[in-house]
Design a protein around this motif. Structure first.
Motif, short mmCIF file in Angstrom:
data_model
loop_
_atom_site.label_atom_id
_atom_site.label_comp_id
_atom_site.label_asym_id
_atom_site.label_seq_id
_atom_site.Cartn_x
_atom_site.Cartn_y
_atom_site.Cartn_z
N LYS A 115 7.06 -46.29 25.19
CA LYS A 115 8.43 -46.50 25.30
C LYS A 115 9.10 -46.13 23.83
O LYS A 115 8.91 -46.34 22.86
CB LYS A 115 8.78 -48.21 25.26
CG LYS A 115 8.29 -48.74 26.42
CD LYS A 115 8.36 -50.21 26.51
CE LYS A 115 7.85 -51.02 27.67
NZ LYS A 115 8.06 -52.32 27.65
N PRO A 116 10.13 -45.31 24.04
CA PRO A 116 11.01 -44.66 22.87
C PRO A 116 12.08 -46.10 22.70
O PRO A 116 12.49 -46.76 23.65
CB PRO A 116 11.92 -43.64 23.71
CG PRO A 116 11.69 -43.70 25.09
CD PRO A 116 10.58 -44.66 25.46
N THR A 117 12.57 -45.99 21.48
CA THR A 117 13.31 -47.08 20.84
C THR A 117 14.79 -46.52 20.77
O THR A 117 15.84 -46.98 20.69
CB THR A 117 13.05 -47.48 19.63
OG1 THR A 117 12.74 -46.41 18.75
CG2 THR A 117 11.66 -48.58 19.67
N ASP A 118 14.68 -45.06 20.88
CA ASP A 118 15.93 -44.13 20.84
C ASP A 118 16.36 -44.10 22.43
O ASP A 118 15.77 -43.44 23.14
CB ASP A 118 16.01 -43.06 19.93
CG ASP A 118 17.15 -42.29 20.10
OD1 ASP A 118 17.86 -42.62 19.17
OD2 ASP A 118 17.32 -41.26 20.97
N PHE A 119 17.90 -44.24 22.52
CA PHE A 119 18.59 -44.06 24.04
C PHE A 119 18.27 -42.67 24.33
O PHE A 119 17.74 -42.51 25.45
CB PHE A 119 19.83 -44.50 23.89
CG PHE A 119 20.63 -44.67 25.22
CD1 PHE A 119 19.89 -45.74 26.20
CD2 PHE A 119 21.39 -43.69 25.65
CE1 PHE A 119 20.67 -45.63 27.46
CE2 PHE A 119 22.22 -43.56 26.76
CZ PHE A 119 21.71 -44.52 27.78
N ASN A 120 18.67 -41.79 23.52
CA ASN A 120 18.65 -40.36 23.98
C ASN A 120 16.99 -39.90 24.30
O ASN A 120 17.08 -39.04 25.09
CB ASN A 120 19.47 -39.43 23.05
CG ASN A 120 21.09 -39.51 22.82
OD1 ASN A 120 21.40 -39.64 24.13
ND2 ASN A 120 21.39 -39.63 21.89
N ASP A 121 16.11 -40.43 23.70
CA ASP A 121 14.87 -40.06 23.75
C ASP A 121 14.44 -40.58 25.12
O ASP A 121 13.68 -39.84 25.65
CB ASP A 121 14.07 -40.72 22.68
CG ASP A 121 14.07 -39.72 21.16
OD1 ASP A 121 14.70 -38.81 21.32
OD2 ASP A 121 13.48 -40.14 20.28
N LEU A 122 14.83 -41.62 25.41
CA LEU A 122 14.50 -42.22 26.80
C LEU A 122 15.04 -41.60 27.90
O LEU A 122 14.46 -41.11 28.87
CB LEU A 122 15.04 -43.69 26.83
CG LEU A 122 14.64 -44.28 28.32
CD1 LEU A 122 13.30 -44.28 28.63
CD2 LEU A 122 15.20 -45.86 28.11
N LYS A 123 16.20 -41.10 27.55
CA LYS A 123 17.05 -40.17 28.53
C LYS A 123 16.39 -38.95 28.85
O LYS A 123 15.85 -38.23 29.96
CB LYS A 123 18.44 -40.06 28.38
CG LYS A 123 19.23 -41.30 28.70
CD LYS A 123 21.09 -41.00 28.31
CE LYS A 123 21.32 -39.68 27.88
NZ LYS A 123 22.81 -39.34 27.78
N LYS A 124 15.74 -38.32 27.68
CA LYS A 124 15.10 -37.05 27.76
C LYS A 124 13.73 -37.21 28.51
O LYS A 124 13.27 -36.35 29.14
CB LYS A 124 14.87 -36.51 26.32
CG LYS A 124 16.21 -35.80 25.63
CD LYS A 124 15.77 -35.44 24.35
CE LYS A 124 17.14 -35.30 23.51
NZ LYS A 124 16.87 -35.12 22.06
#
Length: 150
Positions: A115-124
């Motif tokens: 699970k990414p903690t960064d929103f943009n990383d999650l979107k990617k």
């Protein structure tokens, strides 16, 4: 797999904040269908058996959930004839522990995502998972390409 906008996704995760974070990231990808959510593995299995449900294209599954863990849920999904060939089971966890990775791989998961903690990383990551050719991935299933990263 279908056009990316027509993807049907279910996320099973007991953490409301994680579900909200995931929903916001998915909404930014402009998917035609909203992400469906389940709070645990048992709820996910019950949802999959709902005759009104269109089988999802991708299931994101948290490993550490109450009532029925992601490991137990994954095993049940892979054992059932209706669900064993869902093109993607992406394991969604906060841990990249070797034991969890090997266990989920052995149970038939197609990918492991921390699970990414960064929103943009999650979107990617979501975009990457959605755009993968999962039918091809089923034919070339290897542990060395099991973990998906940004």
């Amino acid at each position: 797999m279908k056009n990316k906008e027509n993807i049907r996704i279910i996320l099973a995760d007991d953490d409301q904040d994680d579900r909200d974070f995931f929903a916001d990231a998915a909404a930014d990808l402009h998917l035609k269908f909203p992400v469906e959510f389940c709070k645990n593995g048992l709820e996910l299995l019950n949802r999959l058996f709902d005759k009104n449900l269109i089988i999802p294209d991708i299931i994101f599954l948290d490993l550490n959930m109450p009532i029925m863990s992601g490991f137990e849920t994954l095993q049940q999904i892979r054992e059932h004839v209706l669900f064993k060939d869902i093109p993607v089971i992406a394991i969604y966890s906060t841990s990249a522990a070797e034991e969890g990775i090997r266990s989920t791989f052995g149970l038939g998961a197609n990918a492991y995502i921390v699970k990414p903690t960064d929103f943009n990383d999650l979107k990617k990551l979501l975009k990457k998972v959605i755009e993968m050719n999962w039918k091809e991935e089923f034919n070339h299933f290897k542990l060395d390409s099991f973990i998906i990263t940004v």
